[in-house]
Design an enzyme around this catalytic site. Structure first.
Site, short mmCIF file in Angstrom:
data_model
loop_
_atom_site.label_atom_id
_atom_site.label_comp_id
_atom_site.label_asym_id
_atom_site.label_seq_id
_atom_site.Cartn_x
_atom_site.Cartn_y
_atom_site.Cartn_z
N SER A 193 0.81 -1.22 0.00
CA SER A 193 0.00 0.00 0.00
C SER A 193 0.84 1.27 0.00
O SER A 193 0.32 2.35 -0.32
CB SER A 193 -0.94 0.00 1.20
OG SER A 193 -0.23 -0.22 2.40
N ASP B 171 -3.04 5.78 11.84
CA ASP B 171 -2.20 5.35 10.72
C ASP B 171 -0.92 6.19 10.72
O ASP B 171 -0.92 7.35 10.32
CB ASP B 171 -2.94 5.53 9.40
CG ASP B 171 -2.15 5.00 8.20
OD1 ASP B 171 -0.97 4.62 8.38
OD2 ASP B 171 -2.70 4.98 7.08
N HIS C 8 1.27 5.06 6.45
CA HIS C 8 1.04 5.70 5.16
C HIS C 8 1.24 7.21 5.29
O HIS C 8 1.59 7.71 6.35
CB HIS C 8 -0.37 5.37 4.67
CG HIS C 8 -0.60 3.91 4.48
ND1 HIS C 8 -1.22 3.13 5.43
CD2 HIS C 8 -0.29 3.08 3.45
CE1 HIS C 8 -1.28 1.88 5.00
NE2 HIS C 8 -0.71 1.82 3.80
#
Length: 432
Positions: free
Chosen positions: A144, A366, A369
């Site tokens: 990702s 998160d 990312h």
């Protein structure tokens, strides 16, 4: 007064033999040819990239004759700096990366730009980038974080007409109509094949590449990455998870399995990728910044509003990236290593944190990312700079090679025109 004219006039020495002339011609011609071959080897698409032995990072020589490692630098605050695309303006950014739209109010993290030591890198120019991608396919393959980079690139090019042909969990496909160019993302977090066995839990075939990658082996640009899934949590502590052939290892260290998988990837690239057509990149490990736990144990980063400034606070260079460098150095196919590891280590302020979805104030944060716009835009700027630089030197080399060739032709013409006189005089000097 020179005695040579008298010698020539008083002695009727026969001219050198044809064999002597040929030997002299060979010796006089081979030297400049060797110089050209040494300094201007045959140029193919693969030679536009760093050689396989120059794996640690992309070393670039700019027009001002400065040579530097564009991945070795620092983040500079620039109040005049603006992102390539406005926050919340790109329809291709998935919700989890759309931090400003999700409620993040501070925008200071958008005011930093990457500055290599010793040189400047060109600003991202969407038109020039698309000209380099005209009629070509660029394929991201990995986890990702590569999807993060792919969406950043698409948003940086959104001023052109982009059709999103497909978007699923495992596959994204975009087509830039006016340039007949495709940009694709393939989910393959381990690069190798994860499979479900009948009646058993899934295993990871560390000796077999992910099958969906095969049909894109002839893409013009391949950008790989892997790293975040190689941990004990994702790999069930290496217990009955890693498979080679028909054998499932009862217990295998994750680092050992990772090395085997990278070698599987390297062998696949060497056997299936045409290095005269396809340029291969590998994006390094993107650092995480969880504080007080991991992603599933209360780790957070929402209080971070500026990058790390003290290099002593940076983490050590990951062993996994040292392994990657070793694997790349042994490959036949040239691979450009986009070494973003240290670059991302500074940016503890750039993650979605609790702004991974609208109104999110609870649940996990998160810190892996990156917000978009944000840090991945700099990765694409460095990709852009690498592509620009790989094309310009080849053009100069081709031009110089042509000049050398025509100079050689001119010299050869003069040489053969005067060969009889030259060899005759040389024969006299040797004799007398």
């Amino acid at each position: 007064m020179s005695i040579l004219p008298n010698i020539i006039s008083n002695h009727q020495t026969p001219p050198p033999s044809t064999k002597t002339r040929l030997i002299l011609a060979f010796l006089l011609l081979i030297f400049p040819i060797l110089i050209i071959v040494k300094n201007y080897p045959l140029i193919s698409n693969s030679s536009l990239l760093s050689s396989a032995s120059s794996f640690s990072s992309q070393i670039l020589s700019f027009s001002d004759s400065t040579t530097c490692d564009i991945f070795d630098g620092r983040w500079l605050f620039d109040n005049n700096s603006e992102p390539i695309y406005s926050p919340g303006s790109c329809p291709f950014v998935e919700r989890e990366f759309n931090c400003i739209k999700n409620g993040r109010f501070d925008r200071t993290y958008l005011k930093y730009r990457w500055q290599p030591y010793g040189c400047n890198i060109p600003k991202f120019d969407a038109m020039k980038m698309m000209e380099m991608l005209r009629g070509k396919r660029l394929v991201f393959v990995g986890d990702s974080l590569n999807r993060n980079m792919c969406q950043s690139l698409i948003c940086s090019l959104k001023m052109f007409k982009i059709n999103q042909l497909s978007r699923s969990r495992d596959f994204h496909s975009y087509h830039v109509q006016d340039f007949n160019s495709s940009i694709i993302f393939i989910t393959a977090p381990f690069l190798v094949q994860q499979r479900q066995l009948p009646g058993r839990r899934d295993t990871l075939r560390i000796d077999t590449m992910e099958g969906s990658i095969s049909k894109y082996h002839d893409a013009d640009f391949l950008i790989f990455n892997t790293g975040h899934w190689w941990n004990h949590n994702k790999s069930r502590n290496g217990e009955n998870f890693f498979q080679e052939g028909d054998s499932i290892h009862y217990k295998m260290d994750v680092g050992v399995a990772y090395t085997k998988a990278l070698n599987t990837w390297a062998n696949w690239v060497d056997k299936n990728v045409n290095k005269n057509k396809t340029q291969v990149f590998f994006a390094g490990y993107s650092n995480t910044h969880f504080q007080g736990g991991d992603w599933d144990t209360g780790g957070s980063c929402d209080k971070e509003t500026e990058p790390i400034t003290d290099e002593k606070s940076l983490t050590s260079y990951p062993l996994s990236m040292q392994t990657l460098e070793t694997v790349i150095s042994r490959m036949e196919t040239p691979v450009v290593y986009l070494n973003i590891t240290r670059l991302t280590d500074y940016r503890k302020d750039g993650h979605p944190s609790k702004y991974r979805q609208p109104g999110s104030r609870g649940g996990f944060q998160d810190c892996s990312h990156w917000c978009l716009p944000g840090v991945p835009d700099s990765w694409n700027q460095l990709l852009y700079a690498s592509l620009l630089l790989s094309l310009e030197p080849s053009s100069n080399k081709n031009t110089n090679l042509v000049l050398y060739f025509y100079t050689l032709v001119f010299l050869c013409t003069l040489f053969f025109k005067n060969l009889g006189i030259l060899t005759f005089k040389l024969g006299l000097v040797v004799k007398y």
